[in-house]
Design a protein around this motif. Structure first.
Motif, PDB file in Angstrom:
ATOM      1  N   GLN A 191       0.822  -1.206   0.000  1.00  0.00           N
ATOM      2  CA  GLN A 191       0.000   0.000   0.000  1.00  0.00           C
ATOM      3  C   GLN A 191       0.852   1.250   0.000  1.00  0.00           C
ATOM      4  OE1 GLN A 191      -2.526   0.875   3.321  1.00  0.00           O
ATOM      5  NE2 GLN A 191      -0.837   1.577   4.565  1.00  0.00           N
ATOM      6  N   ALA A 192       0.219   2.361  -0.329  1.00  0.00           N
ATOM      7  CA  ALA A 192       0.759   3.710  -0.175  1.00  0.00           C
ATOM      8  C   ALA A 192      -0.397   4.588   0.263  1.00  0.00           C
ATOM      9  CB  ALA A 192       1.370   4.208  -1.475  1.00  0.00           C
ATOM     10  N   GLY A 193      -0.077   5.820   0.633  1.00  0.00           N
ATOM     11  CA  GLY A 193      -1.149   6.719   1.034  1.00  0.00           C
ATOM     12  C   GLY A 193      -2.196   6.898  -0.049  1.00  0.00           C
ATOM     13  N   ILE A 194      -1.767   6.876  -1.310  1.00  0.00           N
ATOM     14  CA  ILE A 194      -2.685   7.158  -2.415  1.00  0.00           C
ATOM     15  C   ILE A 194      -3.450   5.934  -2.888  1.00  0.00           C
ATOM     16  CG2 ILE A 194      -1.479   9.221  -3.197  1.00  0.00           C
ATOM     17  CD1 ILE A 194       0.021   7.573  -5.225  1.00  0.00           C
ATOM     18  N   THR A 195      -3.263   4.787  -2.215  1.00  0.00           N
ATOM     19  CA  THR A 195      -4.129   3.624  -2.455  1.00  0.00           C
ATOM     20  C   THR A 195      -4.740   3.116  -1.150  1.00  0.00           C
ATOM     21  OG1 THR A 195      -2.214   2.126  -2.286  1.00  0.00           O
ATOM     22  CG2 THR A 195      -2.883   2.828  -4.503  1.00  0.00           C
ATOM     23  N   HIS A 244       4.417   0.280  -6.570  1.00  0.00           N
ATOM     24  CA  HIS A 244       4.993   1.501  -7.122  1.00  0.00           C
ATOM     25  C   HIS A 244       6.491   1.403  -7.343  1.00  0.00           C
ATOM     26  CE1 HIS A 244       7.503   4.972  -5.867  1.00  0.00           C
ATOM     27  NE2 HIS A 244       6.975   5.470  -6.946  1.00  0.00           N
ATOM     28  N   GLU A 245       7.181   0.675  -6.468  1.00  0.00           N
ATOM     29  CA  GLU A 245       8.640   0.623  -6.524  1.00  0.00           C
ATOM     30  C   GLU A 245       9.165   0.048  -7.842  1.00  0.00           C
ATOM     31  OE1 GLU A 245       7.133  -2.104  -3.409  1.00  0.00           O
ATOM     32  OE2 GLU A 245       9.291  -2.219  -3.060  1.00  0.00           O
ATOM     33  N   ILE A 246       8.305  -0.667  -8.586  1.00  0.00           N
ATOM     34  CA  ILE A 246       8.720  -1.167  -9.903  1.00  0.00           C
ATOM     35  C   ILE A 246       8.977   0.007 -10.846  1.00  0.00           C
ATOM     36  CG2 ILE A 246       8.056  -2.560 -11.900  1.00  0.00           C
ATOM     37  CD1 ILE A 246       8.611  -4.123  -9.273  1.00  0.00           C
ATOM     38  N   ALA A 247       8.091   1.005 -10.822  1.00  0.00           N
ATOM     39  CA  ALA A 247       8.287   2.190 -11.675  1.00  0.00           C
ATOM     40  C   ALA A 247       9.569   2.915 -11.299  1.00  0.00           C
ATOM     41  CB  ALA A 247       7.086   3.127 -11.563  1.00  0.00           C
ATOM     42  N   ASP A 248       9.813   3.058  -9.996  1.00  0.00           N
ATOM     43  CA  ASP A 248      11.047   3.722  -9.558  1.00  0.00           C
ATOM     44  C   ASP A 248      12.283   2.907  -9.923  1.00  0.00           C
ATOM     45  OD1 ASP A 248       9.667   5.870  -8.587  1.00  0.00           O
ATOM     46  OD2 ASP A 248      10.306   5.648  -6.509  1.00  0.00           O
ATOM     47  N   LEU A 249      12.170   1.583  -9.879  1.00  0.00           N
ATOM     48  CA  LEU A 249      13.294   0.727 -10.276  1.00  0.00           C
ATOM     49  C   LEU A 249      13.631   0.926 -11.755  1.00  0.00           C
ATOM     50  CD1 LEU A 249      15.265  -1.708  -9.907  1.00  0.00           C
ATOM     51  CD2 LEU A 249      13.311  -3.185 -10.479  1.00  0.00           C
ATOM     52  N   GLN A 272      -1.441 -15.266  -5.666  1.00  0.00           N
ATOM     53  CA  GLN A 272      -0.804 -13.961  -5.918  1.00  0.00           C
ATOM     54  C   GLN A 272      -1.659 -13.135  -6.867  1.00  0.00           C
ATOM     55  OE1 GLN A 272       2.816 -14.328  -8.161  1.00  0.00           O
ATOM     56  NE2 GLN A 272       3.492 -12.241  -7.740  1.00  0.00           N
ATOM     57  N   ILE A 273      -1.989 -11.923  -6.411  1.00  0.00           N
ATOM     58  CA  ILE A 273      -2.666 -10.942  -7.255  1.00  0.00           C
ATOM     59  C   ILE A 273      -1.776  -9.725  -7.375  1.00  0.00           C
ATOM     60  CG2 ILE A 273      -4.544  -9.219  -7.245  1.00  0.00           C
ATOM     61  CD1 ILE A 273      -6.420 -11.394  -6.282  1.00  0.00           C
ATOM     62  N   VAL A 274      -1.678  -9.160  -8.583  1.00  0.00           N
ATOM     63  CA  VAL A 274      -0.943  -7.911  -8.780  1.00  0.00           C
ATOM     64  C   VAL A 274      -1.871  -6.922  -9.458  1.00  0.00           C
ATOM     65  CG1 VAL A 274       1.062  -6.771  -9.782  1.00  0.00           C
ATOM     66  CG2 VAL A 274       1.246  -9.150  -9.015  1.00  0.00           C
ATOM     67  N   THR A 275      -1.966  -5.719  -8.898  1.00  0.00           N
ATOM     68  CA  THR A 275      -2.678  -4.618  -9.537  1.00  0.00           C
ATOM     69  C   THR A 275      -1.662  -3.505  -9.814  1.00  0.00           C
ATOM     70  OG1 THR A 275      -3.297  -3.093  -7.744  1.00  0.00           O
ATOM     71  CG2 THR A 275      -4.506  -5.173  -7.857  1.00  0.00           C
ATOM     72  N   PRO A 276      -2.017  -2.526 -10.649  1.00  0.00           N
ATOM     73  CA  PRO A 276      -1.057  -1.451 -10.967  1.00  0.00           C
ATOM     74  C   PRO A 276      -1.097  -0.260 -10.027  1.00  0.00           C
ATOM     75  CG  PRO A 276      -2.952  -1.261 -12.390  1.00  0.00           C
ATOM     76  CD  PRO A 276      -3.193  -2.485 -11.541  1.00  0.00           C
ATOM     77  N   GLY A 277      -1.518  -0.461  -8.788  1.00  0.00           N
ATOM     78  CA  GLY A 277      -1.612   0.658  -7.856  1.00  0.00           C
ATOM     79  C   GLY A 277      -0.291   1.406  -7.698  1.00  0.00           C
ATOM     80  N   CYS A 278      -0.312   2.703  -7.861  1.00  0.00           N
ATOM     81  CA  CYS A 278       0.845   3.594  -7.666  1.00  0.00           C
ATOM     82  C   CYS A 278       1.949   3.419  -8.700  1.00  0.00           C
ATOM     83  CB  CYS A 278       1.473   3.429  -6.283  1.00  0.00           C
ATOM     84  SG  CYS A 278       0.404   3.905  -4.950  1.00  0.00           S
ATOM     85  N   THR A 279       1.778   2.549  -9.672  1.00  0.00           N
ATOM     86  CA  THR A 279       2.796   2.464 -10.729  1.00  0.00           C
ATOM     87  C   THR A 279       2.681   3.626 -11.698  1.00  0.00           C
ATOM     88  OG1 THR A 279       1.390   1.086 -12.148  1.00  0.00           O
ATOM     89  CG2 THR A 279       2.844  -0.053 -10.595  1.00  0.00           C
ATOM     90  N   ASP A 280       1.686   4.471 -11.486  1.00  0.00           N
ATOM     91  CA  ASP A 280       1.447   5.603 -12.388  1.00  0.00           C
ATOM     92  C   ASP A 280       2.217   6.854 -11.986  1.00  0.00           C
ATOM     93  OD1 ASP A 280       0.044   5.943 -10.058  1.00  0.00           O
ATOM     94  OD2 ASP A 280      -1.896   6.341 -11.001  1.00  0.00           O
ATOM     95  N   LEU A 340      -9.863  -0.050 -14.455  1.00  0.00           N
ATOM     96  CA  LEU A 340      -9.801   0.693 -15.710  1.00  0.00           C
ATOM     97  C   LEU A 340      -9.982   2.195 -15.536  1.00  0.00           C
ATOM     98  CD1 LEU A 340     -11.809  -1.746 -18.023  1.00  0.00           C
ATOM     99  CD2 LEU A 340      -9.324  -1.513 -17.796  1.00  0.00           C
ATOM    100  N   ARG A 341     -10.411   2.651 -14.370  1.00  0.00           N
ATOM    101  CA  ARG A 341     -10.675   4.083 -14.186  1.00  0.00           C
ATOM    102  C   ARG A 341      -9.599   4.814 -13.384  1.00  0.00           C
ATOM    103  NH1 ARG A 341     -17.204   5.069 -13.604  1.00  0.00           N
ATOM    104  NH2 ARG A 341     -17.838   3.691 -15.320  1.00  0.00           N
ATOM    105  N   GLY A 342      -8.450   4.191 -13.242  1.00  0.00           N
ATOM    106  CA  GLY A 342      -7.349   4.893 -12.588  1.00  0.00           C
ATOM    107  C   GLY A 342      -6.664   4.076 -11.533  1.00  0.00           C
ATOM    108  N   PHE A 343      -5.344   4.352 -11.338  1.00  0.00           N
ATOM    109  CA  PHE A 343      -4.491   3.483 -10.535  1.00  0.00           C
ATOM    110  C   PHE A 343      -4.047   4.092  -9.202  1.00  0.00           C
ATOM    111  CE2 PHE A 343      -2.698   1.960 -14.896  1.00  0.00           C
ATOM    112  CZ  PHE A 343      -3.934   1.415 -15.231  1.00  0.00           C
ATOM    113  N   SER A 344      -4.453   5.333  -8.917  1.00  0.00           N
ATOM    114  CA  SER A 344      -4.104   5.951  -7.632  1.00  0.00           C
ATOM    115  C   SER A 344      -5.049   7.115  -7.382  1.00  0.00           C
ATOM    116  CB  SER A 344      -2.644   6.418  -7.606  1.00  0.00           C
ATOM    117  OG  SER A 344      -2.415   7.440  -8.550  1.00  0.00           O
TER     118      SER A 344
END
Length: 410
Positions: A191-195, A244-249, A272-280, A340-344
């Motif tokens: 998690q992050a604050g924006i999710t 999110h750390e994937i985008a920073d990596l 295992q589930i992966v969503t794109p939260g905070c990768t934006d 589909l309506r946004g990731f953060s």
């Protein structure tokens, strides 16, 4: 209780002796370890430097005569880690307290990082200040760093009080009884604050179903700590909601993942589930420190020290390829779930970080790259919407049932 004290007794002997006496006065048993090499120890050690060196397959005299500082320090770190680990295996470590400058901190915290989470670890250090990077010392473990304020060179009005407080702290922490091991299934979520709204909704639903949910912040170290627990067999299911750390990596943000991120769950085979939260978003410093090439993008100052910079379509496609590759290489039941309506929080229609083209670049890349063995679920909702949380939980329960069936027939 047995409290391990680590300090180089040639330069910090008086101070180690003070902590030792404080622990005795509190009714506990100190175990003094000396990883120093050069001068004469100021006080006797329970585990002397010779024993530390032997644990690393070395001799103190040979290390000193060799004159190779790096080799000597690495040997004493290796020996110290082995000595402390063996003490723990024997049940002789209820807590650890250490003191030192840069070298002493590096040695002592290496030994602390070898201990499991929950063993109290207190480090009084000259480098525990705002100008130092804490990651190399703390790693993924629960190490308490106390700034010495004054240099550790003798006892005075400042050092006496801080060292006494460190002794009291480790004793007090060690006296806390561990919570009873629960029978609940442990599920990790990032998690992050924006999710956070989405994470809270998922957590609430899973807890009603009898799970215990552990949240990890997507700050690079959080993901690494989570994956270590997965590999240790502690975590039984994963909802990687905010990677999110994937985008920073991939694109040079401030909180990158370790290169092996997102492999553990697939290796162990847990649901295992992966969503794109905070990768934006890419995380950068305050606005004045954002790279010039990114200044024309949509940006939000998240805190006084952090700025969120919107990722573009090419970057979102790259993130999707990375995640798809990790999911494709896994072994257990796994799914990619996409809102589909946004990731953060601010990536929602009408908000400053909403970018339909960038969002769809992730979606379309995932559609192309994801193996048929991995379930792809698209939800017409925002990541923080209740609808998305409910669909994520439903998907997780399906994967959990698939894992249970596989275990029966394997």
């Amino acid at each position: 209780m047995k409290i391990v004290i680590i300090g180089t007794l040639d330069t910090k002997g008086v101070e180690v002796g003070f902590i030792r006496d404080e622990i005795v006065s509190l009714g506990h048993t100190p175990v003094v370890i000396d990883p120093g090499l050069l001068g004469r120890p100021a006080i006797p050690a329970d585990i002397p430097r010779e024993e530390v060196a032997r644990a690393a397959g070395e001799q103190v005299a040979e290390l000193v005569a060799g004159g190779n500082k790096a080799r000597s320090q690495n040997a004493m770190i290796d020996g110290l880690v082995k000595v402390v680990s063996r003490l723990h295996e024997c049940g002789a470590v209820d807590g650890v307290v250490a003191l030192g400058g840069a070298q002493g901190t590096a040695m002592a915290t290496a030994a602390m990082r070898a201990l499991p989470v929950g063993i109290p670890k207190v480090m009084v250090s000259t480098v525990a200040c705002g100008k130092s990077t804490f990651g190399p010392y703390v790693g993924t473990k629960d190490i308490t760093m106390i700034h010495s304020v004054a240099d550790i060179l003798g006892l005075n009005q400042v050092t006496r009080r801080i060292l006494a407080q460190a002794a009291a702290a480790v004793v007090g922490m060690a006296a806390v009884e561990a919570a009873a091991q629960g029978e609940k299934e442990l599920v990790a979520i990032t998690q992050a604050g924006i999710t956070t709204p989405g994470v809270m909704a998922i957590k609430e639903r899973l807890e009603r179903l009898g799970c215990e949910v552990i949240a990890f912040h997507c700050n690079g170290i959080g993901g690494q700590a989570m994956e270590e627990l997965i590999l240790d067999g502690e975590i039984e299911g994963l909802i990687d909601f905010s990677p999110h750390e994937i985008a920073d990596l991939l694109f040079g943000g401030l909180m990158p993942a370790m290169p092996n991120r997102m492999k553990a769950a697939g290796q162990i085979g847990i649901p295992q589930i992966v969503t794109p939260g905070c990768t934006d978003i890419l995380l950068h410093g305050p606005p004045g420190e954002v790279p010039e090439a990114l200044c024309q993008r949509a940006c939000v100052q998240h805190t006084p020290t952090h700025t969120h910079v919107r990722t573009n379509p090419e970057e979102m496609a790259a993130v999707a390829r990375f995640i798809a590759g990790r999911l494709n290489g896994g072994t257990g039941p796994r799914a990619s779930v996409i809102p589909l309506r946004g990731f953060s929080m601010l990536n929602r229609q009408g908000q400053i970080l909403y970018d339909e083209a960038a969002n769809m670049a992730y979606v379309e890349t995932m559609r192309r790259e994801l193996s048929p063995e991995v379930e792809l679920i698209e939800v017409d909702a925002h990541i923080n919407d209740l609808e998305f949380a409910e669909e994520t939980v439903r998907a997780f329960l399906r994967l959990r049932e698939a894992a249970a069936r596989k275990a029966i027939y394997s």
